[in-house]
Enzyme design. Structure first.
Site, PDB file in Angstrom:
ATOM      1  N   GLU A  86       1.673   2.016  11.342  1.00  0.00           N
ATOM      2  CA  GLU A  86       0.629   1.060  10.975  1.00  0.00           C
ATOM      3  C   GLU A  86      -0.178   0.614  12.201  1.00  0.00           C
ATOM      4  OE1 GLU A  86       0.198   0.430   7.762  1.00  0.00           O
ATOM      5  OE2 GLU A  86       1.991   1.515   7.140  1.00  0.00           O
ATOM      6  N   GLY A 118       0.851  -1.193   0.000  1.00  0.00           N
ATOM      7  CA  GLY A 118       0.000   0.000   0.000  1.00  0.00           C
ATOM      8  C   GLY A 118       0.881   1.234   0.000  1.00  0.00           C
ATOM      9  N   SER A 119       0.699   2.089   1.005  1.00  0.00           N
ATOM     10  CA  SER A 119       1.492   3.328   1.041  1.00  0.00           C
ATOM     11  C   SER A 119       2.989   3.046   1.116  1.00  0.00           C
ATOM     12  CB  SER A 119       1.062   4.200   2.217  1.00  0.00           C
ATOM     13  OG  SER A 119       1.403   3.593   3.448  1.00  0.00           O
TER      14      SER A 119
HETATM   15  C1  SIN Z   1       1.556  -1.344   3.285  1.00  0.00           C
HETATM   16  O1  SIN Z   1       1.736  -0.357   2.573  1.00  0.00           O
HETATM   17  O2  SIN Z   1       2.221  -2.391   3.092  1.00  0.00           O
HETATM   18  C2  SIN Z   1       0.591  -1.321   4.440  1.00  0.00           C
HETATM   19  C3  SIN Z   1      -0.662  -0.582   4.186  1.00  0.00           C
HETATM   20  C4  SIN Z   1      -0.518   0.907   4.063  1.00  0.00           C
HETATM   21  O3  SIN Z   1       0.151   1.524   4.908  1.00  0.00           O
HETATM   22  O4  SIN Z   1      -1.068   1.492   3.125  1.00  0.00           O
END
Ligand code: SIN
Length: 183
Positions: free
Chosen positions: A92, A16-17
């Site tokens: 997180e 994700g981010s």
């Molecule tokens: C990730 O990016 O692996 C976890 C989810 C997020 O922070 O968007």
């Protein structure tokens, strides 16, 4: 949950981010795939892309037999791992936990890694909803890290940059653009 000690280095898998804003010290990054998981906008965000009384929607991984998810894995030196995990545990913290995952690198090879996944029993989990409702929630949500629309657009752009296919994310981004065009 996972053990992080006694390794020369550790791989952190981002889907994700973490793909477009890793914010961690790493030596190397590689596109990698994990099996049995699929990326979904099913996690509520009260602290980054939404507010406590108006959560946004961000991605988590959902178990799905036969599915797989591509993302970007970061190799972190063992002596930096504790600090990196401390930072990521904070970032997180809204429902995500560390999971051990098995990475298959796009260019060949495999290794163990760690991913932050928000399981279905966490307090912020939202689960599935009709696509128009998901887009509407993303359009109206914003938090300390910025708008929820920005999160979706950044994720789509990062996936395309790394040539990672994801029908769920691409469909949401398409609907978001249509909605914004319509005003
Ligand atoms: C990730 O990016 O692996 C976890 C989810 C997020 O922070 O968007």
């Amino acid at each position: 949950m996972t053990e992080t000690g006694n390794l020369e280095s550790v791989w952190v898998f981002g889907y994700g981010s973490l793909i477009w804003r890793p914010g961690i010290a790493f030596h190397e990054r590689r596109v990698a795939r994990i099996h049995g998981w699929t990326r979904r906008f099913w996690q509520g965000s009260h602290d980054h892309r939404g507010l406590p009384d108006a959560p946004g929607r961000v991605v988590t991984l959902v178990p799905k037999p036969g599915a797989s998810c591509e993302g970007v894995a970061y190799r972190v030196a063992a002596h930096l791992a504790a600090a990196v995990f401390e930072g990521l545990d904070h970032r997180e913290k809204n429902g995500y936990q560390r999971y051990d995952v098995h990475l298959e690198f796009r260019r060949g090879g495999t290794d163990a890694g760690v991913a932050y996944i928000a399981p279905a029993d966490n307090h912020a989990f939202l689960g599935p909803a009709p696509i128009d409702e998901v887009v509407a929630q993303i359009v109206r949500s914003a938090g300390p890290s910025g708008s929820n629309s920005d999160y979706l657009c950044q994720l789509e752009a990062a996936l395309r940059r790394w040539e990672i296919e994801d029908a769920h994310v691409f469909e949401l981004a398409k609907r978001l653009r249509e909605r914004m065009k319509a005003g």
